[in-house]
Structures are given as structure tokens and as C-alpha cells.
Design a protein around this motif. Structure first.
Motif, PDB file in Angstrom:
ATOM      1  N   ASP A   2     -25.689  -4.818  -2.230  1.00 31.34           N
ATOM      2  CA  ASP A   2     -26.532  -4.320  -1.144  1.00 31.34           C
ATOM      3  C   ASP A   2     -27.168  -5.475  -0.361  1.00 31.34           C
ATOM      4  N   GLY A   3     -26.672  -5.691   0.864  1.00 28.91           N
ATOM      5  CA  GLY A   3     -27.160  -6.792   1.690  1.00 28.91           C
ATOM      6  C   GLY A   3     -28.652  -6.718   1.995  1.00 28.91           C
ATOM      7  N   ARG A   4     -29.249  -5.520   1.878  1.00 30.11           N
ATOM      8  CA  ARG A   4     -30.682  -5.379   2.167  1.00 30.11           C
ATOM      9  C   ARG A   4     -31.527  -6.188   1.185  1.00 30.11           C
ATOM     10  N   CYS A   5     -30.957  -6.511  -0.002  1.00 27.77           N
ATOM     11  CA  CYS A   5     -31.745  -7.210  -1.036  1.00 27.77           C
ATOM     12  C   CYS A   5     -31.763  -8.724  -0.838  1.00 27.77           C
ATOM     13  N   LEU A   6     -30.920  -9.234   0.051  1.00 28.40           N
ATOM     14  CA  LEU A   6     -30.727 -10.688   0.119  1.00 28.40           C
ATOM     15  C   LEU A   6     -31.998 -11.450   0.492  1.00 28.40           C
ATOM     16  N   ALA A   7     -32.792 -10.907   1.417  1.00 26.85           N
ATOM     17  CA  ALA A   7     -34.000 -11.628   1.850  1.00 26.85           C
ATOM     18  C   ALA A   7     -34.998 -11.736   0.696  1.00 26.85           C
TER      19      ALA A   7
ATOM     20  N   LEU B  48     -36.716  -1.602   0.915  1.00 25.26           N
ATOM     21  CA  LEU B  48     -35.653  -1.329  -0.061  1.00 25.26           C
ATOM     22  C   LEU B  48     -35.770   0.087  -0.649  1.00 25.26           C
ATOM     23  N   VAL B  49     -35.612   1.061   0.227  1.00 20.67           N
ATOM     24  CA  VAL B  49     -35.606   2.449  -0.249  1.00 20.67           C
ATOM     25  C   VAL B  49     -34.355   2.613  -1.119  1.00 20.67           C
TER      26      VAL B  49
ATOM     27  N   PRO C 204     -45.951  -8.852  -6.129  1.00 20.34           N
ATOM     28  CA  PRO C 204     -45.546  -7.754  -7.012  1.00 20.34           C
ATOM     29  C   PRO C 204     -44.330  -7.034  -6.422  1.00 20.34           C
ATOM     30  N   LEU C 205     -43.516  -6.436  -7.311  1.00 21.57           N
ATOM     31  CA  LEU C 205     -42.254  -5.845  -6.853  1.00 21.57           C
ATOM     32  C   LEU C 205     -42.459  -4.675  -5.886  1.00 21.57           C
ATOM     33  N   ARG C 206     -43.565  -3.935  -6.051  1.00 19.61           N
ATOM     34  CA  ARG C 206     -43.818  -2.840  -5.096  1.00 19.61           C
ATOM     35  C   ARG C 206     -43.960  -3.398  -3.689  1.00 19.61           C
ATOM     36  N   ASP C 207     -44.648  -4.537  -3.568  1.00 17.98           N
ATOM     37  CA  ASP C 207     -44.815  -5.169  -2.250  1.00 17.98           C
ATOM     38  C   ASP C 207     -43.470  -5.672  -1.717  1.00 17.98           C
ATOM     39  N   VAL C 208     -42.663  -6.244  -2.613  1.00 15.15           N
ATOM     40  CA  VAL C 208     -41.339  -6.753  -2.202  1.00 15.15           C
ATOM     41  C   VAL C 208     -40.516  -5.603  -1.617  1.00 15.15           C
ATOM     42  N   ILE C 209     -40.552  -4.477  -2.318  1.00 14.31           N
ATOM     43  CA  ILE C 209     -39.767  -3.310  -1.878  1.00 14.31           C
ATOM     44  C   ILE C 209     -40.274  -2.789  -0.530  1.00 14.31           C
TER      45      ILE C 209
ATOM     46  N   GLY D 197     -26.573   3.330  -7.376  1.00 14.51           N
ATOM     47  CA  GLY D 197     -27.161   3.348  -8.722  1.00 14.51           C
ATOM     48  C   GLY D 197     -28.493   2.617  -8.752  1.00 14.51           C
ATOM     49  N   GLN D 198     -29.266   2.722  -7.681  1.00 17.59           N
ATOM     50  CA  GLN D 198     -30.498   1.926  -7.596  1.00 17.59           C
ATOM     51  C   GLN D 198     -31.688   2.626  -8.264  1.00 17.59           C
ATOM     52  N   ASN D 199     -31.956   2.239  -9.497  1.00 13.85           N
ATOM     53  CA  ASN D 199     -33.165   2.636 -10.220  1.00 13.85           C
ATOM     54  C   ASN D 199     -33.811   1.322 -10.625  1.00 13.85           C
ATOM     55  N   PHE D 200     -34.880   0.968  -9.920  1.00 15.13           N
ATOM     56  CA  PHE D 200     -35.442  -0.372 -10.075  1.00 15.13           C
ATOM     57  C   PHE D 200     -36.477  -0.440 -11.190  1.00 15.13           C
TER      58      PHE D 200
END
Ligand code: SAM
Length: 282
Positions: free
Chosen positions: A79-84, A19-20, A9-14, A26-29
Motif C-alpha cells: 500500500d503506497g499510502r504507507c510510504l510517507a 491511513l483508513v 503515537p500510531l493514532r496520530d500517524v494514521i 488485510g489491514q488490521n493495525f
């Protein structure tokens, strides 16, 4: 909890990838995979199409696009933090997701895509309008994309589909509607996003027409419209004074009363004016 694609689930991914959300990006997920699947479906049948996604973030919409059958997704993320997190999605859909880290304003995405192409994105608010204008004003028409399915702040979405005589009507409506079919397909409240923005959002679906609705030179039309709406409360004979010599005559020849204001003038008349301005023998 299991998800439809077997990914977490995306909450777990974050949480896993820290990924704060960063406001300056403009990060509104979107964390609801049912919702991201709905947005992917709003783009039409994705099978057999390449999809360009700007700003995949933790990948909720990316997963929707892949699950809905996109042939290939090219995702451009600053945002490089999202790459993994995105690499995990790529591994679950072998050969179908390519991620480019960079600024979407600088990456030449068209060169990396194969027709037919659809653009689908929950755009970062700070570059969304700029990207839309670039996609709407390419050097050649038809453009590299068949359709754009884009999330904007609701107020921007309303400007894209606006009709003459309304407050929202202006340059964006004319640029969009001259060569596209444009409609709002979904509106979302702030709570649909994490963190919640201050405003409502809406998804606009634009389909590129093979030809413009009315003939006009694109650059001239853009200049006319920009000038007319730059001073939207003024009569056109004043607002357009610097556009060309004898502007009153050109307005009359285009069927426009020089005392009218920009927001009262429809697309067909603006195109007629652009043709009159561009005509060599004046
Ligand atoms: N697609 C994700 C979703 O729906 O949950 C995230 C959408 S969020 C509104 C916008 C995304 O665009 C963020 O991931 C942000 O890092 C990214 N972004 C911001 N500016 C960008 C730029 N100039 N080029 C590419 N990506 C950008």
C-alpha cells in the motif's frame, strides 16, 4: 504524548497520513507500541540480524523491531499510502530501514538481505498462508531465514503447531514441523487491532532446524501429504491410490496400516512413506 522512540503515537500517524484501513489489503493495525515491542522480542535477540517484515502498514511493528536493535529491517508494503509514514521511521533510524513498495509474493526479498535473517510480520490474512508455505518449502535447506515470527488468525496458528489425532492436524503442521521447531508464543483478542477483526489472532515462532527431523525428499513428502489430507476422512489406501502403484505394499513397508486415516499418521511415518514412494526399485 511522547513515545519511546520520539516518533508520534500510531493514532496520530494514521490520522496525519489518512491511513483508513482497507479490508482487501488485510489491514488490521496494531497501535500499542508495548505490544509491538513484545512481538519483536518474541523473535529473540535481533541485534546483528537483518529482519524481513511483510506489511509494515503505519509501522508499529517496524518501530518495535528497530527499537529492539535489529541491524536492518527490510519492509515490503503493497500500500503506497504507507510510504510517507515509513519514511519518517527511516529518518529516525538512519541506514537501518529499507522500504520496498510491492507485493510480497513477487518481491525477491532474500536477494536483498544479509545473513543471519529473521522474518517478523503481522501478516495480511489473504497472503499469510501462501507466504508461509513458500518460506517452508524453499529449493534448498537450510532456508535464507533463521526464524519466522508471524501473526496469523488463531485457527491458522493452531494448524501450524497441531499434533496427530486433532482436527487442526494436516499439511501445514507436517510442512512446518518436519524442518522447524514451531510454537505459539502469544495470543491476542480482536480488540488488540484497529479495526478489530472477527477472530482471535496468535503469533507463531518457527525456528529452522539445520536438518529435517527425518530424511525424505521434500517434493515427494509434499505430494504424499497433500494427497493424504486432500481426502482426510478416507482410508489411506484409497486416498493415496493414484500416488504410486502398489500403494498398500508401500504403506505396509512404511509401518502404516492401509486402513488408517491421514490425521492418525505422525511425521516419522509420513517420511518413511515418502522414502518408500521415492525408492527406485519397487
Ligand atoms: N504491520 C502492521 C501492524 O502490525 O499494524 C500492519 C499489519 S496488517 C495486518 C497487514 C499489512 O500488509 C497491511 O499494511 C497491508 O497493506 C499489507 N499487505 C497486504 N497485502 C500485501 C502484500 N501482498 N504484500 C505486501 N504487503 C501487503
Amino acid at each position: 504524548m511522547a513515545t519511546i522512540d520520539g516518533l508520534p503515537p500510531l493514532r496520530d500517524v494514521i490520522a496525519t497520513h489518512g491511513l483508513v484501513a482497507k479490508r482487501q489489503l488485510g489491514q488490521n493495525f496494531l497501535l500499542d507500541l508495548n505490544l509491538t515491542a513484545r512481538i519483536a522480542r518474541a523473535a529473540g535477540d535481533l541485534r546483528g540480524s537483518d529482519v524481513l517484515e511483510v506489511g509494515p502498514g503505519p509501522g508499529g511493528l517496524t518501530r518495535g523491531l528497530l527499537a529492539e536493535g535489529a541491524r536492518r529491517v527490510l519492509a515490503v508494503e503493497k500500500d503506497g499510502r504507507c510510504l510517507a509514514a515509513l519514511a519518517e521511521i527511516a529518518a529516525a533510524y538512519p541506514g537501518r530501514l529499507d522500504v520496498v513498495q510491492g507485493d510480497a509474493l513477487e518481491v525477491d526479498a532474500a536477494a536483498r538481505l544479509q545473513a543471519p535473517v529473521k522474518v517478523v510480520a503481522n501478516l495480511p490474512y489473504n497472503v499469510g498462508t501462501e507466504l508461509l508455505i513458500r518460506w517452508l518449502t524453499p529449493p534448498q535447506w537450510p532456508p535464507f531465514w533463521q526464524s519466522l515470527t508471524l501473526m496469523f488468525q488463531k485457527e491458522v496458528a493452531e494448524r501450524i503447531v497441531a499434533r496427530p489425532g486433532t482436527e487442526a492436524y494436516g499439511r501445514l503442521a507436517l510442512l512446518a514441523q518436519w524442518r522447524c521447531e514451531a510454537r505459539i508464543v502469544l495470543t491476542l483478542p480482536p480488540e488488540a487491532f484497529t479495526p478489530a477483526p472477527k477472530v482471535h489472532s496468535a503469533v507463531v515462532h518457527l525456528v529452522a532446524l539445520p536438518e529435517p527431523r527425518f530424511p525424505a525428499d521434500a517434493r515427494v513428502l509434499e505430494r504424499v501429504v497433500a494427497m493424504a489430507f486432500n481426502q482426510r476422512r478416507k482410508m489411506l489406501r484409497s486416498a493415496l491410490k493414484g500416488l504410486a502403484p502398489g500403494i498398500e505394499g508401500l504403506l505396509l513397508a512404511s509401518g502404516i496400516e492401509p486402513t488408517r486415516r491421514a490425521e492418525e499418521i505422525g511425521l516419522e511415518q509420513f517420511c518413511a512413506l515418502a522414502r518408500a514412494v521415492a525408492a527406485p526399485a519397487r
